[in-house]
Design a protein around this motif. Structure first.
Motif, PDB file in Angstrom:
ATOM      1  N   ILE A  60     -49.656  59.528 -41.652  1.00  0.00           N
ATOM      2  CA  ILE A  60     -48.199  59.808 -41.750  1.00  0.00           C
ATOM      3  C   ILE A  60     -47.649  60.156 -40.470  1.00  0.00           C
ATOM      4  O   ILE A  60     -46.604  59.490 -40.106  1.00  0.00           O
ATOM      5  N   GLU A  61     -48.385  60.965 -39.597  1.00  0.00           N
ATOM      6  CA  GLU A  61     -48.044  61.260 -38.253  1.00  0.00           C
ATOM      7  C   GLU A  61     -48.018  60.005 -37.439  1.00  0.00           C
ATOM      8  O   GLU A  61     -47.271  59.713 -36.738  1.00  0.00           O
ATOM      9  N   TRP A  62     -48.917  59.090 -37.616  1.00  0.00           N
ATOM     10  CA  TRP A  62     -49.033  57.647 -36.972  1.00  0.00           C
ATOM     11  C   TRP A  62     -47.925  56.693 -37.301  1.00  0.00           C
ATOM     12  O   TRP A  62     -47.316  56.408 -36.249  1.00  0.00           O
ATOM     13  N   LEU A  63     -47.628  56.877 -38.584  1.00  0.00           N
ATOM     14  CA  LEU A  63     -46.443  56.097 -38.868  1.00  0.00           C
ATOM     15  C   LEU A  63     -45.102  56.489 -38.340  1.00  0.00           C
ATOM     16  O   LEU A  63     -44.286  55.827 -37.939  1.00  0.00           O
ATOM     17  N   ALA A  80     -44.073  65.465 -37.377  1.00  0.00           N
ATOM     18  CA  ALA A  80     -44.927  65.701 -38.260  1.00  0.00           C
ATOM     19  C   ALA A  80     -45.506  67.166 -38.523  1.00  0.00           C
ATOM     20  O   ALA A  80     -45.849  67.567 -39.660  1.00  0.00           O
ATOM     21  N   SER A  81     -45.704  67.830 -37.484  1.00  0.00           N
ATOM     22  CA  SER A  81     -45.906  69.385 -37.535  1.00  0.00           C
ATOM     23  C   SER A  81     -44.893  70.154 -38.082  1.00  0.00           C
ATOM     24  O   SER A  81     -44.908  71.123 -39.085  1.00  0.00           O
ATOM     25  N   ALA A  82     -43.612  69.690 -37.951  1.00  0.00           N
ATOM     26  CA  ALA A  82     -42.393  70.538 -38.790  1.00  0.00           C
ATOM     27  C   ALA A  82     -42.461  70.038 -40.085  1.00  0.00           C
ATOM     28  O   ALA A  82     -42.093  70.938 -40.857  1.00  0.00           O
ATOM     29  N   LEU A  83     -43.081  68.789 -40.653  1.00  0.00           N
ATOM     30  CA  LEU A  83     -42.899  68.436 -41.913  1.00  0.00           C
ATOM     31  C   LEU A  83     -44.362  69.083 -42.556  1.00  0.00           C
ATOM     32  O   LEU A  83     -44.305  68.864 -43.923  1.00  0.00           O
ATOM     33  N   GLY A  84     -45.142  69.448 -41.696  1.00  0.00           N
ATOM     34  CA  GLY A  84     -46.607  69.760 -42.337  1.00  0.00           C
ATOM     35  C   GLY A  84     -47.553  68.802 -42.832  1.00  0.00           C
ATOM     36  O   GLY A  84     -48.362  69.112 -43.497  1.00  0.00           O
ATOM     37  N   VAL A  85     -47.452  67.779 -42.152  1.00  0.00           N
ATOM     38  CA  VAL A  85     -48.148  66.595 -42.429  1.00  0.00           C
ATOM     39  C   VAL A  85     -49.157  66.002 -41.261  1.00  0.00           C
ATOM     40  O   VAL A  85     -49.771  65.165 -41.228  1.00  0.00           O
ATOM     41  N   GLN A 120     -44.975  58.183 -35.429  1.00  0.00           N
ATOM     42  CA  GLN A 120     -44.968  57.879 -34.298  1.00  0.00           C
ATOM     43  C   GLN A 120     -44.588  56.524 -33.817  1.00  0.00           C
ATOM     44  O   GLN A 120     -43.836  55.950 -32.766  1.00  0.00           O
ATOM     45  N   ILE A 121     -45.287  55.177 -34.719  1.00  0.00           N
ATOM     46  CA  ILE A 121     -44.927  54.029 -34.541  1.00  0.00           C
ATOM     47  C   ILE A 121     -43.434  53.767 -35.027  1.00  0.00           C
ATOM     48  O   ILE A 121     -42.821  52.849 -34.071  1.00  0.00           O
ATOM     49  N   ALA A 122     -42.832  54.435 -35.907  1.00  0.00           N
ATOM     50  CA  ALA A 122     -41.574  54.204 -36.118  1.00  0.00           C
ATOM     51  C   ALA A 122     -40.495  54.497 -35.009  1.00  0.00           C
ATOM     52  O   ALA A 122     -39.701  53.786 -34.575  1.00  0.00           O
ATOM     53  N   ILE A 133     -43.315  59.111 -25.218  1.00  0.00           N
ATOM     54  CA  ILE A 133     -42.452  59.896 -25.743  1.00  0.00           C
ATOM     55  C   ILE A 133     -42.696  60.028 -27.271  1.00  0.00           C
ATOM     56  O   ILE A 133     -42.328  60.999 -27.887  1.00  0.00           O
ATOM     57  N   ALA A 134     -42.602  58.760 -27.869  1.00  0.00           N
ATOM     58  CA  ALA A 134     -42.703  58.689 -29.197  1.00  0.00           C
ATOM     59  C   ALA A 134     -43.696  59.477 -29.805  1.00  0.00           C
ATOM     60  O   ALA A 134     -43.676  60.138 -31.105  1.00  0.00           O
ATOM     61  N   ALA A 135     -45.051  59.374 -29.184  1.00  0.00           N
ATOM     62  CA  ALA A 135     -46.190  60.189 -29.686  1.00  0.00           C
ATOM     63  C   ALA A 135     -45.983  61.657 -29.729  1.00  0.00           C
ATOM     64  O   ALA A 135     -46.262  62.257 -30.648  1.00  0.00           O
ATOM     65  N   LEU A 136     -45.490  62.327 -28.684  1.00  0.00           N
ATOM     66  CA  LEU A 136     -44.936  63.800 -28.472  1.00  0.00           C
ATOM     67  C   LEU A 136     -43.940  64.109 -29.507  1.00  0.00           C
ATOM     68  O   LEU A 136     -44.170  65.035 -30.309  1.00  0.00           O
TER      69      LEU A 136
END
Length: 88
Positions: free
Chosen positions: A64-67, A50-55, A69-71, A41-44
């Motif tokens: 940044i996407e990994w961070l 991340a897509s909405a932020l453009g990163v 998701q991990i958070a 769920i966190a990954a999705l």
């Protein structure tokens, strides 16, 4: 969704869930299956954020996407642990 997409979501969910669980201090009272579910769920959700932020569209690893998701996984693990643990 194809079978390869499902398998990759599970693998990424396992990694994200475990990393999120490692970030949360102390012992968590949730099982491995819940860790995987929270990770998926966190990954999705993290990928969508991340897509909405453009990163999410880099030429290398999307750190940044990994961070994100991990958070999200850490928050999910902590919230579920707090909900499932006995009153302190």
């Amino acid at each position: 969704m194809e079978i390869s997409g499902i398998i990759s979501a599970i693998v990424i969910g396992i990694i994200i869930g475990v990393l999120g669980r490692l970030v949360v201090p102390g012992r968590q009272h949730i099982g491995v299956i819940w860790t995987i579910v929270i990770g998926i769920i966190a990954a999705l959700i993290g990928a969508a954020i991340a897509s909405a932020l453009g990163v999410d569209d880099t030429k290398g690893v999307d750190w940044i996407e990994w961070l994100i998701q991990i958070a999200l996984a850490a928050v999910g693990v902590a919230a579920l642990d707090r909900a499932k643990s006995p009153a302190r």
